[in-house]
Design an enzyme around this catalytic site. Structure first.
Site, PDB file in Angstrom:
ATOM      1  N   LYS A 196      -6.765  -5.897   3.505  1.00 60.37           N
ATOM      2  CA  LYS A 196      -6.765  -5.671   2.060  1.00 60.37           C
ATOM      3  C   LYS A 196      -5.637  -6.445   1.403  1.00 60.37           C
ATOM      4  CE  LYS A 196      -6.135  -1.943  -1.182  1.00 60.37           C
ATOM      5  NZ  LYS A 196      -5.682  -0.597  -1.379  1.00 60.37           N
ATOM      6  N   LYS A 254      -2.418  -4.276   5.136  1.00 60.17           N
ATOM      7  CA  LYS A 254      -2.458  -4.103   3.679  1.00 60.17           C
ATOM      8  C   LYS A 254      -1.255  -4.808   3.074  1.00 60.17           C
ATOM      9  CE  LYS A 254      -2.491  -0.647   0.014  1.00 60.17           C
ATOM     10  NZ  LYS A 254      -2.700   0.763  -0.343  1.00 60.17           N
ATOM     11  N   ARG A 311      -4.097   0.974 -10.138  1.00 62.94           N
ATOM     12  CA  ARG A 311      -2.994   1.878 -10.518  1.00 62.94           C
ATOM     13  C   ARG A 311      -3.190   2.376 -11.948  1.00 62.94           C
ATOM     14  NH1 ARG A 311       1.631  -1.818  -7.476  1.00 62.94           N
ATOM     15  NH2 ARG A 311       0.753  -1.553  -5.379  1.00 62.94           N
TER      16      ARG A 311
END
Ligand code: PBG
Length: 325
Positions: free
Chosen positions: A247, A194, A204
């Site tokens: 990711k 990640k 977010r």
């Protein structure tokens, strides 16, 4: 000429016969944002067409997804500010929003595979994925909480837990905790590679989980690195991960391919919020065709080596397949 490559491209039917990559609804993981309340559906400002749902409506949405052939949901919760602290206490609450959501979804849709996000950021008053001491994100104390959090999700009925925090040693700690508590059938989907990416910005917004100070570069990976991804992934396989993840996805296709060549467990890729937002924004401006862009990008992610794709386009794509049948 003894070889004319265009022979295999001459008609839609011939092309369909020799196509190497085909997507189906069971390739996808549907991310779901759940918030407190009832009958609430709020669009995420930076993710046009994507919503935060109260649990009752999230279940309705997942029922529609299930009817379209989608079989896997990845659950995120938006935690009220007053429940946030530095230790992530609310993350362990057996009656917390995540635990209630898992129970309700498995009750309504027993055959939907439910995966839970395991990280402290939605619960953290600092917006970080672990516990903060002296402006540092401390590793081992964070891992201990993540392991307890995973057990709590397993108790609620999660099929897989998905640690997205990037602390060291958490896969082994989670596996040991699950074994110790008798959860022998709970899987671990590790966010193994990640990256510290700007493409998580809209997410977010969705969860109100932006870091309060600094950034996430001391735990998430440097986008410039390739070998580090292999190291991370191999360690997580050794520590007992069942599925590993790369990711973001669209901007890291090379990493997906290298990882796929290295491991013998399923590889997932997360087509993240910012990658979704880019397509939506460009399509809205009339700069590209949205449906074509979705198909091309998701096909590229699978072609790169992803066995599973978490994407905010999952439902839209499943609808597209149905329409084109
Ligand atoms: C939280 C988490 C994040 C995402 C998934 N889990 C955000 C982050 O690490 O800051 C990003 C998902 C997306 O952008 O779609 N640990």
């Amino acid at each position: 000429m003894i070889r004319r490559n265009r022979i295999l491209r001459q008609s839609a039917s011939v092309r369909s016969l020799v196509r190497e990559t085909a997507l189906q609804p069971t390739d996808f993981i549907v991310p779901v944002f759940i918030t407190e309340g009832e009958n609430r559906k709020v669009e995420v400002h930076s993710m046009p067409g994507y919503f935060r749902y109260s649990l009752d409506l999230a279940i309705k949405e997942l029922e529609e997804c299930y009817a379209l052939g989608l079989r896997c949901a990845l659950i995120f919760v938006k935690v009220p500010d007053e429940l946030k602290d530095n230790l992530g206490k609310e993350a362990l609450n057996e009656n917390g929003l995540m635990q209630r959501s898992v129970r309700a979804i498995k009750n309504a849709l027993p055959d939907m595979v439910v995966i839970t996000d395991v990280a402290l950021d939605p619960y953290s008053s600092f917006g970080h994925d672990g516990i903060v001491e002296d402006q540092q994100i401390v590793n081992d104390k964070s891992v201990a909480v993540l392991a307890r959090m995973s057990v709590s999700h397993a108790k609620a009925g999660a099929d897989f837990v998905a640690p997205s925090d990037m602390m060291d040693g958490r896969i082994l700690a989670i596996r040991e905790a699950l074994e110790k508590e008798g959860f022998h059938n709970t899987g671990i989907m590790s966010y193994a590679a990640k990256y510290a990416s700007c493409f998580y910005g809209p997410f977010r917004d969705a969860l109100d989980s932006a870091p309060g100070f600094g950034d996430k570069k001391t735990y998430q990976m440097d986008p410039a690195n390739r070998l580090e991804a292999i190291k991370e992934v191999k360690m997580d396989v050794e520590e007992g991960a069942d599925i590993i993840m790369v990711k973001p996805a669209h901007t890291y296709l090379d990493i997906i391919r290298e990882v796929k060549n290295e491991v013998n467990i399923p590889v997932s890729a997360y087509h993240v919020s910012g990658e979704y937002a880019m397509i939506k924004a460009a399509a809205k401006a009339g700069f590209l065709n949205e449906e074509q862009a979705i198909i091309e990008v998701l096909t590229a992610i699978k072609r790169a080596g992803a066995d599973l794709i978490a994407t905010y386009f999952a439902k839209q794509f499943a609808q597209l397949i149905q329409k084109n049948k």
